[in-house]
Each structure stands twice: as structure tokens, then as C-alpha cells.
Design a protein around this motif. Structure first.
Motif, PDB file in Angstrom:
ATOM      1  N   VAL A   5       0.881  -1.152   0.000  1.00 53.03           N
ATOM      2  CA  VAL A   5       0.000   0.000   0.000  1.00 53.03           C
ATOM      3  C   VAL A   5       0.918   1.200   0.000  1.00 53.03           C
ATOM      4  O   VAL A   5       1.938   1.210   0.685  1.00 53.03           O
ATOM      5  CB  VAL A   5      -0.910  -0.005   1.252  1.00 53.03           C
ATOM      6  N   TYR A   6       0.572   2.191  -0.793  1.00 50.57           N
ATOM      7  CA  TYR A   6       1.437   3.366  -0.884  1.00 50.57           C
ATOM      8  C   TYR A   6       0.617   4.637  -0.775  1.00 50.57           C
ATOM      9  O   TYR A   6      -0.581   4.651  -1.052  1.00 50.57           O
ATOM     10  CB  TYR A   6       2.224   3.364  -2.200  1.00 50.57           C
ATOM     11  N   ILE A   7       1.295   5.683  -0.336  1.00 49.47           N
ATOM     12  CA  ILE A   7       0.704   7.018  -0.330  1.00 49.47           C
ATOM     13  C   ILE A   7       1.639   7.901  -1.138  1.00 49.47           C
ATOM     14  O   ILE A   7       2.855   7.929  -0.901  1.00 49.47           O
ATOM     15  CB  ILE A   7       0.526   7.577   1.098  1.00 49.47           C
ATOM     16  N   LEU A   8       1.053   8.587  -2.105  1.00 51.65           N
ATOM     17  CA  LEU A   8       1.793   9.540  -2.921  1.00 51.65           C
ATOM     18  C   LEU A   8       1.420  10.947  -2.494  1.00 51.65           C
ATOM     19  O   LEU A   8       0.296  11.184  -2.038  1.00 51.65           O
ATOM     20  CB  LEU A   8       1.431   9.393  -4.403  1.00 51.65           C
ATOM     21  N   GLU A  13       0.806  20.262  -5.699  1.00 52.13           N
ATOM     22  CA  GLU A  13      -0.338  20.546  -4.836  1.00 52.13           C
ATOM     23  C   GLU A  13      -0.120  19.800  -3.532  1.00 52.13           C
ATOM     24  O   GLU A  13       0.585  18.822  -3.488  1.00 52.13           O
ATOM     25  CB  GLU A  13      -1.643  20.079  -5.484  1.00 52.13           C
ATOM     26  N   ASN A  14      -0.740  20.233  -2.514  1.00 55.61           N
ATOM     27  CA  ASN A  14      -0.580  19.597  -1.208  1.00 55.61           C
ATOM     28  C   ASN A  14      -1.655  18.535  -1.017  1.00 55.61           C
ATOM     29  O   ASN A  14      -2.473  18.624  -0.107  1.00 55.61           O
ATOM     30  CB  ASN A  14      -0.633  20.670  -0.114  1.00 55.61           C
ATOM     31  N   THR A  15      -1.660  17.526  -1.926  1.00 54.61           N
ATOM     32  CA  THR A  15      -2.676  16.480  -1.878  1.00 54.61           C
ATOM     33  C   THR A  15      -2.019  15.106  -1.848  1.00 54.61           C
ATOM     34  O   THR A  15      -0.865  14.951  -2.245  1.00 54.61           O
ATOM     35  CB  THR A  15      -3.622  16.555  -3.095  1.00 54.61           C
ATOM     36  N   TYR A  16      -2.798  14.118  -1.397  1.00 49.19           N
ATOM     37  CA  TYR A  16      -2.313  12.743  -1.285  1.00 49.19           C
ATOM     38  C   TYR A  16      -3.159  11.808  -2.142  1.00 49.19           C
ATOM     39  O   TYR A  16      -4.323  12.088  -2.437  1.00 49.19           O
ATOM     40  CB  TYR A  16      -2.388  12.270   0.174  1.00 49.19           C
ATOM     41  N   SER A  38      -7.226  10.022 -12.334  1.00 48.99           N
ATOM     42  CA  SER A  38      -7.430  10.767 -11.086  1.00 48.99           C
ATOM     43  C   SER A  38      -6.170  11.458 -10.570  1.00 48.99           C
ATOM     44  O   SER A  38      -6.263  12.360  -9.738  1.00 48.99           O
ATOM     45  CB  SER A  38      -7.984   9.850  -9.997  1.00 48.99           C
ATOM     46  N   THR A  39      -4.996  11.071 -11.052  1.00 47.89           N
ATOM     47  CA  THR A  39      -3.763  11.712 -10.581  1.00 47.89           C
ATOM     48  C   THR A  39      -3.061  12.519 -11.672  1.00 47.89           C
ATOM     49  O   THR A  39      -2.088  13.212 -11.396  1.00 47.89           O
ATOM     50  CB  THR A  39      -2.773  10.664 -10.029  1.00 47.89           C
ATOM     51  N   SER A  71      -9.376  11.153   6.136  1.00 44.30           N
ATOM     52  CA  SER A  71      -8.796  12.125   7.046  1.00 44.30           C
ATOM     53  C   SER A  71      -7.365  12.451   6.650  1.00 44.30           C
ATOM     54  O   SER A  71      -6.483  11.599   6.686  1.00 44.30           O
ATOM     55  CB  SER A  71      -8.818  11.566   8.467  1.00 44.30           C
ATOM     56  N   ARG A  72      -7.154  13.688   6.284  1.00 48.54           N
ATOM     57  CA  ARG A  72      -5.812  14.165   5.975  1.00 48.54           C
ATOM     58  C   ARG A  72      -4.921  14.041   7.218  1.00 48.54           C
ATOM     59  O   ARG A  72      -3.766  13.653   7.126  1.00 48.54           O
ATOM     60  CB  ARG A  72      -5.879  15.610   5.491  1.00 48.54           C
ATOM     61  N   ALA A  73      -5.484  14.337   8.390  1.00 49.74           N
ATOM     62  CA  ALA A  73      -4.717  14.246   9.639  1.00 49.74           C
ATOM     63  C   ALA A  73      -4.258  12.806   9.874  1.00 49.74           C
ATOM     64  O   ALA A  73      -3.119  12.578  10.289  1.00 49.74           O
ATOM     65  CB  ALA A  73      -5.553  14.734  10.815  1.00 49.74           C
ATOM     66  N   PHE A  74      -5.119  11.829   9.596  1.00 49.73           N
ATOM     67  CA  PHE A  74      -4.748  10.426   9.759  1.00 49.73           C
ATOM     68  C   PHE A  74      -3.604  10.071   8.812  1.00 49.73           C
ATOM     69  O   PHE A  74      -2.629   9.437   9.213  1.00 49.73           O
ATOM     70  CB  PHE A  74      -5.952   9.511   9.507  1.00 49.73           C
TER      71      PHE A  74
END
Length: 93
Positions: A5-8, A13-16, A38-39, A71-74
Motif C-alpha cells: 500500500v502506498y501514499i503519494l 499541490e498539497n494532496t495525497y 485521477s492523478t 482524514s488528511r490528519a490520519f
């Protein structure tokens, strides 16, 4: 075959973006080459987090768990713990 699992994070932009794959280098290249609708508009992307799993099913389950948090915080807390699984944080209204 191992999966992850990955997070980019978008470098403009300040998005994930959260996903799963069996080949992180190839998947990142696909995101940055515009293969994923979508990316495409937020390129370039960089990998900021990964978790490895022995099976595709376990990777999919974890990807859904992260996405369900909405949740961005998560996500940022997960990244800051570098592979740990912090307790869920609920965003304040």
C-alpha cells in the motif's frame, strides 16, 4: 509476490493519493506518466509512505482502511510514524 500500500504526495499541490501495487517503482512511473486519470492533473508525484503485505487481499484491505478514514490528519500522522499504525484520529468539525 509481495504487495504494498502506498501514499503519494503531489509535488505541485498539497494532496495525497492512496493505492496498492505489486511494483511501486512501475506504479509511480505510471502515475507520473499520466496513466491514471485521477492523478494526471497533479503530477509530479512522490512516494511518501509504503506498507508491505504478503497477499493482494491484505493490501487491498489496508488500502480500504486508510481510504475509509477520509482524514488528511490520519494520513499525515501515518506518514510521520514511518510504517507504524497510529491510533485513528478523528478530525474536529
Amino acid at each position: 509476490m509481495n504487495y504494498c500500500v502506498y501514499i503519494l504526495k503531489s509535488e505541485i499541490e498539497n494532496t495525497y493519493y492512496v493505492g496498492y501495487t505489486h511494483d511501486i517503482a512501475l506504479r509511480l512511473q505510471h502515475h507520473n506518466d499520466g496513466w491514471t486519470v485521477s492523478t494526471r492533473g497533479k503530477r509530479p508525484w512522490k512516494v511518501v509512505y509504503t506498507e508491505s503485505f504478503e497477499t493482494k487481499g491484505k493490501a487491498i484491505k489496508r488500502e480500504r482502511e486508510i481510504k475509509r478514514m477520509k482524514s488528511r490528519a490520519f494520513i499525515e500522522r501515518l506518514i510521520s510514524h514511518a510504517g507504524g499504525r497510529p491510533d485513528p484520529v478523528v478530525d474536529s468539525p
